[in-house]
Design a protein around this motif. Structure first.
Motif, mmCIF file in Angstrom:
data_model
loop_
_atom_site.group_PDB
_atom_site.id
_atom_site.type_symbol
_atom_site.label_atom_id
_atom_site.label_comp_id
_atom_site.label_asym_id
_atom_site.label_seq_id
_atom_site.Cartn_x
_atom_site.Cartn_y
_atom_site.Cartn_z
ATOM 1 N N LYS A 24 0.804 -1.232 0.000
ATOM 2 C CA LYS A 24 0.000 0.000 0.000
ATOM 3 C C LYS A 24 0.834 1.277 0.000
ATOM 4 C CE LYS A 24 -3.943 -2.196 2.152
ATOM 5 N NZ LYS A 24 -4.933 -2.159 3.213
ATOM 6 N N LEU A 25 2.143 1.173 -0.212
ATOM 7 C CA LEU A 25 2.990 2.353 -0.310
ATOM 8 C C LEU A 25 3.627 2.396 -1.687
ATOM 9 C CD1 LEU A 25 4.838 2.328 3.130
ATOM 10 C CD2 LEU A 25 2.916 3.746 2.448
ATOM 11 N N TYR A 26 3.783 3.601 -2.214
ATOM 12 C CA TYR A 26 4.416 3.753 -3.519
ATOM 13 C C TYR A 26 5.893 3.421 -3.399
ATOM 14 C CZ TYR A 26 6.044 5.750 -7.874
ATOM 15 O OH TYR A 26 6.613 5.924 -9.093
ATOM 16 N N ASP A 27 6.392 2.631 -4.316
ATOM 17 C CA ASP A 27 7.811 2.282 -4.364
ATOM 18 C C ASP A 27 8.377 2.874 -5.652
ATOM 19 O OD1 ASP A 27 10.173 0.493 -5.203
ATOM 20 O OD2 ASP A 27 9.817 -0.116 -3.129
ATOM 21 N N GLU A 28 9.416 3.676 -5.528
ATOM 22 C CA GLU A 28 9.994 4.363 -6.683
ATOM 23 C C GLU A 28 10.675 3.403 -7.648
ATOM 24 O OE1 GLU A 28 10.402 7.342 -9.149
ATOM 25 O OE2 GLU A 28 9.545 7.736 -7.182
ATOM 26 N N SER A 29 11.132 2.246 -7.173
ATOM 27 C CA SER A 29 11.881 1.344 -8.040
ATOM 28 C C SER A 29 11.054 0.185 -8.614
ATOM 29 C CB SER A 29 13.108 0.799 -7.314
ATOM 30 O OG SER A 29 12.754 0.235 -6.082
ATOM 31 N N PHE A 30 10.072 -0.304 -7.873
ATOM 32 C CA PHE A 30 9.267 -1.431 -8.334
ATOM 33 C C PHE A 30 7.788 -1.074 -8.299
ATOM 34 C CE2 PHE A 30 13.175 -3.553 -7.271
ATOM 35 C CZ PHE A 30 13.274 -4.552 -8.232
ATOM 36 N N GLY A 31 7.052 -1.543 -9.304
ATOM 37 C CA GLY A 31 5.615 -1.315 -9.371
ATOM 38 C C GLY A 31 4.850 -2.340 -8.561
ATOM 39 N N SER A 32 3.539 -2.154 -8.495
ATOM 40 C CA SER A 32 2.694 -3.087 -7.742
ATOM 41 C C SER A 32 2.694 -4.476 -8.374
ATOM 42 C CB SER A 32 1.268 -2.549 -7.643
ATOM 43 O OG SER A 32 0.734 -2.358 -8.941
ATOM 44 N N ASP A 33 3.103 -4.570 -9.649
ATOM 45 C CA ASP A 33 3.213 -5.861 -10.319
ATOM 46 C C ASP A 33 4.546 -6.544 -10.017
ATOM 47 O OD1 ASP A 33 4.933 -4.190 -11.681
ATOM 48 O OD2 ASP A 33 4.079 -4.590 -13.664
ATOM 49 N N LEU A 42 18.044 0.260 -16.160
ATOM 50 C CA LEU A 42 19.468 0.320 -16.483
ATOM 51 C C LEU A 42 20.306 0.355 -15.203
ATOM 52 C CD1 LEU A 42 21.777 0.522 -18.485
ATOM 53 C CD2 LEU A 42 21.420 2.996 -18.538
ATOM 54 N N PHE A 43 19.894 1.191 -14.255
ATOM 55 C CA PHE A 43 20.610 1.283 -12.983
ATOM 56 C C PHE A 43 20.534 -0.038 -12.215
ATOM 57 C CE2 PHE A 43 20.909 2.742 -8.480
ATOM 58 C CZ PHE A 43 22.220 3.154 -8.540
ATOM 59 N N GLY A 44 19.362 -0.657 -12.203
ATOM 60 C CA GLY A 44 19.187 -1.935 -11.518
ATOM 61 C C GLY A 44 20.072 -3.023 -12.105
ATOM 62 N N ARG A 45 20.144 -3.084 -13.419
ATOM 63 C CA ARG A 45 21.003 -4.067 -14.083
ATOM 64 C C ARG A 45 22.474 -3.793 -13.770
ATOM 65 N NH1 ARG A 45 17.982 -8.202 -14.794
ATOM 66 N NH2 ARG A 45 16.270 -7.882 -16.229
ATOM 67 N N THR A 46 22.842 -2.524 -13.712
ATOM 68 C CA THR A 46 24.219 -2.162 -13.376
ATOM 69 C C THR A 46 24.559 -2.622 -11.964
ATOM 70 O OG1 THR A 46 24.136 -0.271 -14.875
ATOM 71 C CG2 THR A 46 25.859 -0.253 -13.188
ATOM 72 N N LEU A 47 23.647 -2.398 -11.024
ATOM 73 C CA LEU A 47 23.867 -2.864 -9.660
ATOM 74 C C LEU A 47 23.994 -4.376 -9.605
ATOM 75 C CD1 LEU A 47 21.413 -0.609 -7.615
ATOM 76 C CD2 LEU A 47 23.914 -0.457 -7.700
ATOM 77 N N GLU A 48 23.137 -5.072 -10.362
ATOM 78 C CA GLU A 48 23.208 -6.533 -10.390
ATOM 79 C C GLU A 48 24.555 -7.016 -10.909
ATOM 80 O OE1 GLU A 48 19.738 -7.692 -12.681
ATOM 81 O OE2 GLU A 48 18.921 -8.522 -10.832
ATOM 82 N N LYS A 49 25.076 -6.359 -11.941
ATOM 83 C CA LYS A 49 26.373 -6.752 -12.498
ATOM 84 C C LYS A 49 27.498 -6.534 -11.486
ATOM 85 C CE LYS A 49 25.134 -5.983 -17.295
ATOM 86 N NZ LYS A 49 25.283 -5.107 -18.461
ATOM 87 N N ILE A 91 22.188 3.703 -2.151
ATOM 88 C CA ILE A 91 21.475 3.688 -3.428
ATOM 89 C C ILE A 91 20.766 5.037 -3.576
ATOM 90 C CG2 ILE A 91 19.698 2.549 -4.815
ATOM 91 C CD1 ILE A 91 22.063 0.725 -4.185
ATOM 92 N N PRO A 92 21.057 5.760 -4.642
ATOM 93 C CA PRO A 92 20.396 7.062 -4.829
ATOM 94 C C PRO A 92 18.932 6.895 -5.190
ATOM 95 C CG PRO A 92 21.691 6.537 -6.761
ATOM 96 C CD PRO A 92 21.961 5.452 -5.747
#
Length: 96
Positions: A24-33, A42-49, A91-92
């Protein structure tokens, strides 16, 4: 936006596997799905690498540089004193 494929939290075995947005809270990085938002891909993939270990090493290095260089901030009315080490988030916040 980026053509990087989305990161699905329900199928992730990576850096984000243990991450879960609060209900029930908005998440800037992931959607409700539970899919990574387009502006984060792109940033997420960079962090994963980089991986958790490399991110941790870089974070430790950044904190050490802040301490060694004496980068501080002041809160004049704070009884704990005026010089505190500058605080950063590992994480910015990315805003679309």
């Amino acid at each position: 936006m980026s053509s990087s494929p989305p990161i699905d939290l329900d199928k992730s075995e990576t850096l984000f596997a243990s991450y879960g947005p609060l209900p029930k809270l908005y998440d800037e990085s992931f959607g409700s799905d539970r899919q990574m938002r387009a502006h984060w891909r792109l940033f997420g993939r960079t962090l994963e690498k980089l991986g958790a270990e490399e991110i941790s090493l870089r974070w430790d290095y950044a904190r050490r540089i802040i301490r060694e260089h004496g980068t501080t901030y002041n809160i004049y009315s704070d009884p704990q004193g005026m010089d505190r080490p500058w605080e950063l988030d590992i994480i910015p916040l990315l805003i679309s």
